[in-house]
Design an enzyme around this catalytic site. Structure first.
Site, PDB file in Angstrom:
ATOM      1  N   ASN A   1      -3.322   1.507 -11.883  1.00  0.00           N
ATOM      2  CA  ASN A   1      -4.464   1.515 -12.784  1.00  0.00           C
ATOM      3  C   ASN A   1      -5.767   1.516 -11.972  1.00  0.00           C
ATOM      4  O   ASN A   1      -5.738   1.561 -10.744  1.00  0.00           O
ATOM      5  CB  ASN A   1      -4.381   0.303 -13.721  1.00  0.00           C
ATOM      6  CG  ASN A   1      -5.021   0.550 -15.068  1.00  0.00           C
ATOM      7  OD1 ASN A   1      -6.054   1.199 -15.164  1.00  0.00           O
ATOM      8  ND2 ASN A   1      -4.410   0.015 -16.114  1.00  0.00           N
TER       9      ASN A   1
ATOM     10  N   HIS B   1      -5.777 -11.745   9.749  1.00  0.00           N
ATOM     11  CA  HIS B   1      -6.695 -11.974  10.861  1.00  0.00           C
ATOM     12  C   HIS B   1      -6.424 -13.337  11.478  1.00  0.00           C
ATOM     13  O   HIS B   1      -6.005 -14.263  10.785  1.00  0.00           O
ATOM     14  CB  HIS B   1      -8.149 -11.898  10.363  1.00  0.00           C
ATOM     15  CG  HIS B   1      -8.454 -10.617   9.675  1.00  0.00           C
ATOM     16  ND1 HIS B   1      -8.789  -9.477  10.367  1.00  0.00           N
ATOM     17  CD2 HIS B   1      -8.432 -10.270   8.367  1.00  0.00           C
ATOM     18  CE1 HIS B   1      -8.980  -8.488   9.506  1.00  0.00           C
ATOM     19  NE2 HIS B   1      -8.762  -8.944   8.289  1.00  0.00           N
TER      20      HIS B   1
ATOM     21  N   GLY C   1      -2.980  -7.126 -13.716  1.00  0.00           N
ATOM     22  CA  GLY C   1      -4.331  -6.862 -13.236  1.00  0.00           C
ATOM     23  C   GLY C   1      -4.902  -7.988 -12.389  1.00  0.00           C
ATOM     24  O   GLY C   1      -4.738  -9.163 -12.704  1.00  0.00           O
TER      25      GLY C   1
ATOM     26  N   THR D   1       1.988 -15.207  -2.179  1.00  0.00           N
ATOM     27  CA  THR D   1       2.022 -15.552  -0.757  1.00  0.00           C
ATOM     28  C   THR D   1       3.436 -15.622  -0.192  1.00  0.00           C
ATOM     29  O   THR D   1       3.601 -15.796   1.005  1.00  0.00           O
ATOM     30  CB  THR D   1       1.344 -16.910  -0.511  1.00  0.00           C
ATOM     31  OG1 THR D   1       2.078 -17.918  -1.223  1.00  0.00           O
ATOM     32  CG2 THR D   1      -0.105 -16.896  -0.979  1.00  0.00           C
ATOM     33  N   LYS D   2       4.442 -15.519  -1.074  1.00  0.00           N
ATOM     34  CA  LYS D   2       5.832 -15.617  -0.625  1.00  0.00           C
ATOM     35  C   LYS D   2       6.675 -14.647  -1.444  1.00  0.00           C
ATOM     36  O   LYS D   2       6.243 -14.137  -2.478  1.00  0.00           O
ATOM     37  CB  LYS D   2       6.346 -17.044  -0.784  1.00  0.00           C
ATOM     38  CG  LYS D   2       6.299 -17.547  -2.210  1.00  0.00           C
ATOM     39  CD  LYS D   2       6.714 -18.991  -2.319  1.00  0.00           C
ATOM     40  CE  LYS D   2       6.608 -19.437  -3.782  1.00  0.00           C
ATOM     41  NZ  LYS D   2       6.920 -20.822  -3.976  1.00  0.00           N
TER      42      LYS D   2
END
Length: 170
Positions: A79, A109, A136, A159-160
């Site tokens: 989208n 980073h 979204g 995150t996992k």
């Protein structure tokens, strides 16, 4: 090893490398051409960058770092305003839908400020299996695998790894 090879190997690399900057510029120009005049014909500016693609629909506002490391399967839909930062491989299966503003990141980073200032980065691949729906505004972070038919809730930061056939709301 070149910085590009280091990047794909998940090793620390210098994002300020001239080859990498040139490749990012090519991707930016391709995205700009498509986003300025979105049409099925102009989608080729983006998809010719991709490693592989099936039947694909990408709404305007799409951005990627390189495009070279993105593979998408059949019936892929992104989208409006999706961002795929492909400093490493992004593999997307069949029948995957991304809601508006979904971001998929493979780059990260160093936490040390001096190393960040030098341009050092590292990356991890992201894998999204068949039948996944990502709501979204969701953010998929480096190294994540999302299992088949999983649903990621809107505005979730993933995150996992997410198991197949589950709903993940962060």
């Amino acid at each position: 090893m070149t910085e590009h090879e280091k990047m794909l190997a998940g090793q620390p690399y210098n994002s300020l490398d001239s080859e990498l900057r040139q490749l990012r510029e090519q991707a930016r120009l391709a995205c700009a051409k498509y986003n300025a005049h979105p049409s099925k014909g102009n989608l080729k500016h983006i998809t010719r960058l991709f490693r592989s693609f099936g039947r694909t629909a990408i709404e305007p506002g799409f951005q990627c770092d390189y495009g070279l490391h993105i593979s998408v399967g059949e019936n892929f839909y992104a989208n409006f305003n999706c961002v795929l930062l492909d400093s490493n491989v992004i593999t997307i299966g069949d029948d995957v839908m991304l809601g508006p503003g979904v971001h998929i990141y493979t780059v990260d980073h160093p936490r040390d400020a001096a190393r960040r200032k030098s341009g050092e980065c590292f990356s991890k691949a992201v894998f999204i299996n068949d039948g996944v729906w990502i709501g979204g505004g969701a953010k998929i972070l480096p190294g994540v695998t999302i299992g088949k038919n999983a649903i990621i809730g809107a505005n979730t930061v993933v995150t996992k790894d997410v198991p197949a056939d589950t709903r993940f709301i962060g």
